[in-house]
Scaffold this motif. Structure first.
Motif, PDB file in Angstrom:
ATOM      1  N   ALA A 180      45.626  44.478  41.564  1.00  0.00           N
ATOM      2  CA  ALA A 180      45.269  43.614  42.682  1.00  0.00           C
ATOM      3  C   ALA A 180      45.637  43.707  43.954  1.00  0.00           C
ATOM      4  CB  ALA A 180      45.524  41.703  42.207  1.00  0.00           C
ATOM      5  N   VAL A 181      47.441  44.274  44.314  1.00  0.00           N
ATOM      6  CA  VAL A 181      48.264  44.607  44.552  1.00  0.00           C
ATOM      7  C   VAL A 181      47.759  45.321  45.879  1.00  0.00           C
ATOM      8  CG1 VAL A 181      50.522  45.102  45.964  1.00  0.00           C
ATOM      9  CG2 VAL A 181      50.551  43.411  43.780  1.00  0.00           C
ATOM     10  N   ILE A 182      47.591  46.546  45.405  1.00  0.00           N
ATOM     11  CA  ILE A 182      46.757  47.838  45.683  1.00  0.00           C
ATOM     12  C   ILE A 182      45.860  47.212  46.920  1.00  0.00           C
ATOM     13  CG2 ILE A 182      45.627  49.750  45.891  1.00  0.00           C
ATOM     14  CD1 ILE A 182      47.006  50.724  43.340  1.00  0.00           C
ATOM     15  N   ASP A 183      45.209  46.435  46.170  1.00  0.00           N
ATOM     16  CA  ASP A 183      43.441  45.734  46.447  1.00  0.00           C
ATOM     17  C   ASP A 183      43.801  44.886  48.088  1.00  0.00           C
ATOM     18  OD1 ASP A 183      40.298  44.864  47.105  1.00  0.00           O
ATOM     19  OD2 ASP A 183      41.903  43.184  46.672  1.00  0.00           O
ATOM     20  N   SER A 184      45.366  44.350  47.904  1.00  0.00           N
ATOM     21  CA  SER A 184      45.486  43.536  48.904  1.00  0.00           C
ATOM     22  C   SER A 184      45.837  44.144  50.300  1.00  0.00           C
ATOM     23  CB  SER A 184      46.254  42.668  48.134  1.00  0.00           C
ATOM     24  OG  SER A 184      45.788  41.582  47.465  1.00  0.00           O
ATOM     25  N   MET A 185      46.679  45.309  50.501  1.00  0.00           N
ATOM     26  CA  MET A 185      47.306  46.362  50.733  1.00  0.00           C
ATOM     27  C   MET A 185      45.994  46.964  51.640  1.00  0.00           C
ATOM     28  SD  MET A 185      50.499  47.110  51.431  1.00  0.00           S
ATOM     29  CE  MET A 185      50.540  48.650  51.847  1.00  0.00           C
ATOM     30  N   GLY A 186      44.628  46.962  50.745  1.00  0.00           N
ATOM     31  CA  GLY A 186      43.752  47.734  51.931  1.00  0.00           C
ATOM     32  C   GLY A 186      42.772  47.050  52.438  1.00  0.00           C
ATOM     33  N   TRP A 187      43.415  45.477  51.846  1.00  0.00           N
ATOM     34  CA  TRP A 187      42.172  44.175  52.640  1.00  0.00           C
ATOM     35  C   TRP A 187      43.106  43.911  53.934  1.00  0.00           C
ATOM     36  CZ3 TRP A 187      37.631  43.923  52.464  1.00  0.00           C
ATOM     37  CH2 TRP A 187      36.686  43.074  53.169  1.00  0.00           C
ATOM     38  N   LEU A 188      44.451  43.831  54.066  1.00  0.00           N
ATOM     39  CA  LEU A 188      45.421  43.774  55.244  1.00  0.00           C
ATOM     40  C   LEU A 188      44.670  44.674  56.176  1.00  0.00           C
ATOM     41  CD1 LEU A 188      48.054  42.391  56.257  1.00  0.00           C
ATOM     42  CD2 LEU A 188      48.888  43.893  54.922  1.00  0.00           C
ATOM     43  N   GLU A 189      44.955  46.437  55.714  1.00  0.00           N
ATOM     44  CA  GLU A 189      45.129  46.793  56.823  1.00  0.00           C
ATOM     45  C   GLU A 189      43.997  46.670  56.843  1.00  0.00           C
ATOM     46  OE1 GLU A 189      47.304  48.734  57.804  1.00  0.00           O
ATOM     47  OE2 GLU A 189      48.422  48.477  56.363  1.00  0.00           O
ATOM     48  N   PHE A 190      42.325  46.680  56.420  1.00  0.00           N
ATOM     49  CA  PHE A 190      41.710  45.506  56.574  1.00  0.00           C
ATOM     50  C   PHE A 190      41.257  44.850  58.289  1.00  0.00           C
ATOM     51  CE2 PHE A 190      37.298  43.464  56.373  1.00  0.00           C
ATOM     52  CZ  PHE A 190      35.946  44.049  57.070  1.00  0.00           C
ATOM     53  N   ARG A 191      42.079  44.590  57.544  1.00  0.00           N
ATOM     54  CA  ARG A 191      41.842  43.125  58.597  1.00  0.00           C
ATOM     55  C   ARG A 191      42.990  43.455  60.119  1.00  0.00           C
ATOM     56  NH1 ARG A 191      38.064  39.619  57.413  1.00  0.00           N
ATOM     57  NH2 ARG A 191      38.148  38.315  56.082  1.00  0.00           N
ATOM     58  N   ILE A 231      36.551  44.177  44.454  1.00  0.00           N
ATOM     59  CA  ILE A 231      37.439  45.429  44.934  1.00  0.00           C
ATOM     60  C   ILE A 231      36.440  45.895  45.613  1.00  0.00           C
ATOM     61  CG2 ILE A 231      38.666  47.301  44.566  1.00  0.00           C
ATOM     62  CD1 ILE A 231      40.739  45.949  42.356  1.00  0.00           C
ATOM     63  N   LEU A 232      35.137  46.375  44.073  1.00  0.00           N
ATOM     64  CA  LEU A 232      33.720  47.187  44.840  1.00  0.00           C
ATOM     65  C   LEU A 232      33.429  47.008  46.069  1.00  0.00           C
ATOM     66  CD1 LEU A 232      32.921  48.387  42.024  1.00  0.00           C
ATOM     67  CD2 LEU A 232      33.559  50.044  42.743  1.00  0.00           C
ATOM     68  N   GLY A 233      33.079  45.446  46.352  1.00  0.00           N
ATOM     69  CA  GLY A 233      33.565  44.404  47.699  1.00  0.00           C
ATOM     70  C   GLY A 233      33.064  45.224  48.441  1.00  0.00           C
ATOM     71  N   HIS A 234      34.637  44.818  48.409  1.00  0.00           N
ATOM     72  CA  HIS A 234      35.906  45.126  49.893  1.00  0.00           C
ATOM     73  C   HIS A 234      35.083  46.663  49.710  1.00  0.00           C
ATOM     74  CE1 HIS A 234      39.113  42.083  48.403  1.00  0.00           C
ATOM     75  NE2 HIS A 234      37.778  41.340  49.015  1.00  0.00           N
ATOM     76  N   TRP A 235      35.372  47.587  48.980  1.00  0.00           N
ATOM     77  CA  TRP A 235      34.943  48.631  49.411  1.00  0.00           C
ATOM     78  C   TRP A 235      33.631  49.073  50.408  1.00  0.00           C
ATOM     79  CZ3 TRP A 235      35.428  53.474  45.477  1.00  0.00           C
ATOM     80  CH2 TRP A 235      35.148  54.811  46.038  1.00  0.00           C
ATOM     81  N   VAL A 236      33.071  48.193  49.718  1.00  0.00           N
ATOM     82  CA  VAL A 236      31.788  48.407  50.781  1.00  0.00           C
ATOM     83  C   VAL A 236      31.179  47.546  52.130  1.00  0.00           C
ATOM     84  CG1 VAL A 236      28.879  46.976  50.697  1.00  0.00           C
ATOM     85  CG2 VAL A 236      30.026  48.257  48.601  1.00  0.00           C
ATOM     86  N   GLU A 237      32.385  46.691  51.889  1.00  0.00           N
ATOM     87  CA  GLU A 237      32.702  45.795  53.333  1.00  0.00           C
ATOM     88  C   GLU A 237      33.649  46.806  54.797  1.00  0.00           C
ATOM     89  OE1 GLU A 237      32.922  41.660  54.507  1.00  0.00           O
ATOM     90  OE2 GLU A 237      33.569  41.618  52.055  1.00  0.00           O
ATOM     91  N   ILE A 238      34.167  47.723  53.767  1.00  0.00           N
ATOM     92  CA  ILE A 238      35.187  48.575  54.752  1.00  0.00           C
ATOM     93  C   ILE A 238      33.762  49.636  55.138  1.00  0.00           C
ATOM     94  CG2 ILE A 238      36.872  49.863  54.672  1.00  0.00           C
ATOM     95  CD1 ILE A 238      38.437  48.533  52.723  1.00  0.00           C
ATOM     96  N   LEU A 239      33.277  49.786  54.329  1.00  0.00           N
ATOM     97  CA  LEU A 239      32.225  51.224  54.748  1.00  0.00           C
ATOM     98  C   LEU A 239      31.386  51.015  55.546  1.00  0.00           C
ATOM     99  CD1 LEU A 239      31.740  52.980  50.681  1.00  0.00           C
ATOM    100  CD2 LEU A 239      32.913  54.002  52.864  1.00  0.00           C
TER     101      LEU A 239
END
Length: 565
Positions: A483-494, A517-525
């Motif tokens: 969850a924390v790793i996902d938050s780091m990714g979402w922060l960098e996305f923002r 998490i998979l949905g976040h990955w899709v949005e980033i891609l």
């Protein structure tokens, strides 16, 4: 003092008279050899017990030893060996252990004891034979206690004995496994990893070494590597019950449900005699709504002699999942086992809410709180009750309950955190922030609150500087939590650091298989204009999470039409 001494004499006089009487009875007309043998056993055992009461352990051992030579009773063997080891008479312990071994060569406890005895006698080759028997045992998935190596768990002494062991029998996988286990026991994880890898050089298919390497990798916070290693080895060793069961439990814990289901079934096909494993498999099927399979497994559990009250608890869970709430209550009420009784009663209270019986549910929860003195348990019951109210769309009542609980326990971190998350769900953002900041004020290393607050701000695309502070602190405190790793990714996305964002999100997804998490990955891609990869990932995610609203919304955005069922 006088009275105690008098009672002592009387007590032991009675024992002596009883010994004489039983010996006489058994000896009457003792031309019969079996009667004479029984008489001798009675005499030796009773005399041994008398010597123990008189604190003459050496004399007791002599009589126990003679009794053990006259019998095939495992309890007599066990008592004799324990006393001999206690007195350091390893030759007598060895003689009786070998007698026992001829009767039951596969007994795990016995092989542990014999390994210990031979190590103390410095007969390393024979000790190794029994250690290898223990390591070859693949019939249990539970963590086994450390081998009683050496009669000690003291690190330095154990290492010294292992050094002697290796000098006598060099180049053995079992010795490196023992070294690795000893290091693991003491939290020396890098050393443990070095030793277990050396064990696998000597014996690549040593299943317990494969399993121990998995545990060591997790202990080193190498979750992704541990999951990959375990999955690969379980697929390679499909006849290993231990690896199939371990893979099933571990992958379930990390959210990889479909592969976990396959490993569960394979493990069960290999060994349907493990009652403890079957309970885990039952719980898995209930959580995944495979209720028919759960019922079949419950029948098998009872066939193996399983505890009927444990079975009633799981039957209650099956009935509750299937919507037969009255039957569920009757099963839960039939649970008297102390370890499950409270959970069964909590489940009954939650069912009352499902039935719309709000007052009855409240009364049941209050009664449970009144029964205990533990503050932590009362707080747990408050949180359980509020969660049940929330699940039944009674969020206002749940919030009022949290307010009531916090009036009694104003500095409870768990209550503040739970209320904050409910306020977030109710879109009371300012109140959520207030609760999380209060948690952090009370405990500035509370990574859950730091992560929740930082992620929420990042998700709202607000106060990104503050969000960054909170999330990076959470990551510093717990860099392995998905969850924390996902938050780091979402922060960098923002922050529009898309490549870095994908690295974090892909890492989180490899550890915990989760639709968000998979949905976040899709949005980033999609933001990186990698539509082909995003489409493939989304389709794969929907296969695993077909009911995910988040993924379904992404599919609709991507293709402009509802997902095909």
């Amino acid at each position: 003092m006088y009275l105690n001494s008098f009672m002592y004499i009387v007590r032991h006089s009675v024992i002596v008279l009883l010994a004489i009487f039983m010996t006489s009875c058994a000896s009457m007309g003792s031309a019969d050899r079996q009667s004479k043998l029984l008489a001798d056993q009675f005499y030796e055992l009773l005399t041994a017990e008398i010597a123990i009461q008189l604190d003459d352990k050496q004399q007791s051992l002599e009589h126990y030893y003679r009794a053990a030579l006259l019998t095939e009773d495992r309890e007599v063997y066990r008592s004799t060996i324990a006393l001999a080891v206690n007195l350091g008479d390893y030759e007598k312990a060895r003689a009786i252990a070998e007698n026992w071994y001829r009767l039951d060569a596969e007994d795990r406890e016995l092989n542990q004891v014999i390994a210990l005895i031979y190590l103390q006698l410095e007969d390393y080759e024979k000790a190794l034979q029994h250690i290898e028997i223990l390591l070859a045992d693949d019939n249990s998935f539970e963590r086994q206690p450390m081998l009683p190596l050496l009669g000690t768990l003291e690190l330095k002494k154990s290492q010294e004995i292992l050094d002697k062991f290796e000098q006598a029998v060099p180049g053995q996988a079992a010795i490196y496994w023992l070294r690795a286990y000893l290091d693991f026991y003491y939290g020396r994880y890098p050393e443990a990893l070095t030793n277990i890898e050396q064990a696998l050089v000597y014996k690549p298919d040593l299943i317990k070494a494969i399993a121990l390497k998995t545990d060591i990798l997790f202990a080193l916070s190498k979750d992704k590597e541990a999951l990959a290693w375990l999955s690969e080895q379980a697929a390679l060793h499909q006849q290993s019950f231990l690896l199939q069961a371990k893979a099933a439990l571990t992958l379930q814990e990390y959210g990889h449900i479909l592969p976990a289901q396959g490993f569960y079934q394979t493990a069960y096909d290999l060994n349907s005699e493990q009652a403890t494993f079957i309970l885990q498999y039952i719980a898995f099927n209930i959580s995944e709504d495979n209720l028919f399979m759960a019922d079949l497994l419950l029948a098998r559990y009872l066939q193996l002699g399983g505890n009927s009250e444990i079975a009633n608890y799981y039957r209650g869970a099956v009935a509750e999942k299937s919507g037969n709430l009255r039957l569920a209550i009757s099963y839960y009420r039939a649970v008297g086992l102390e370890s499950l009784r409270t959970e069964a009663r909590l489940n009954i209270a939650k069912i009352y809410y499902k039935q719309g019986l709000l007052d009855k549910g409240n009364e049941q929860f209050q009664a449970l709180r009144d029964l205990i003195d533990s503050e932590d348990e009362r707080i747990r019951y408050y949180i359980t009750q509020a969660s049940a109210l929330r699940e039944n769309e009674l969020k206002d009542q749940a919030l009022s309950l949290y307010d009531e609980a916090l009036a009694s326990y104003p500095d409870s971190l768990s209550l503040l955190y739970a209320r904050g998350m409910l306020r977030l769900e109710m879109e009371q953002i300012d109140a959520f922030v207030e609760d999380m900041q209060r948690v952090i004020e009370l405990d500035n290393d509370n990574w859950q609150a730091l992560n929740a607050l930082g992620y929420t701000l990042a998700n709202l695309n607000q106060q990104l500087e503050d969000a960054s502070t909170y999330i990076r602190r959470a990551y510093e405190l717990n860099p392995t939590d998905p969850a924390v790793i996902d938050s780091m990714g979402w922060l960098e996305f923002r922050l529009n650091n898309l490549e870095l964002a994908e690295r974090y999100i892909s890492k989180a997804a490899s550890v915990f298989h989760d639709d968000e998490i998979l949905g976040h990955w899709v949005e980033i891609l999609l933001s990186m204009e990698k539509q082909g990869k995003a489409t493939q990932l989304l389709n794969e995610a929907l296969t695993d999470f077909p009911d995910s609203d988040y993924l379904l919304d992404l599919y609709n955005q991507l293709f402009g039409l509802p997902v095909k069922q």
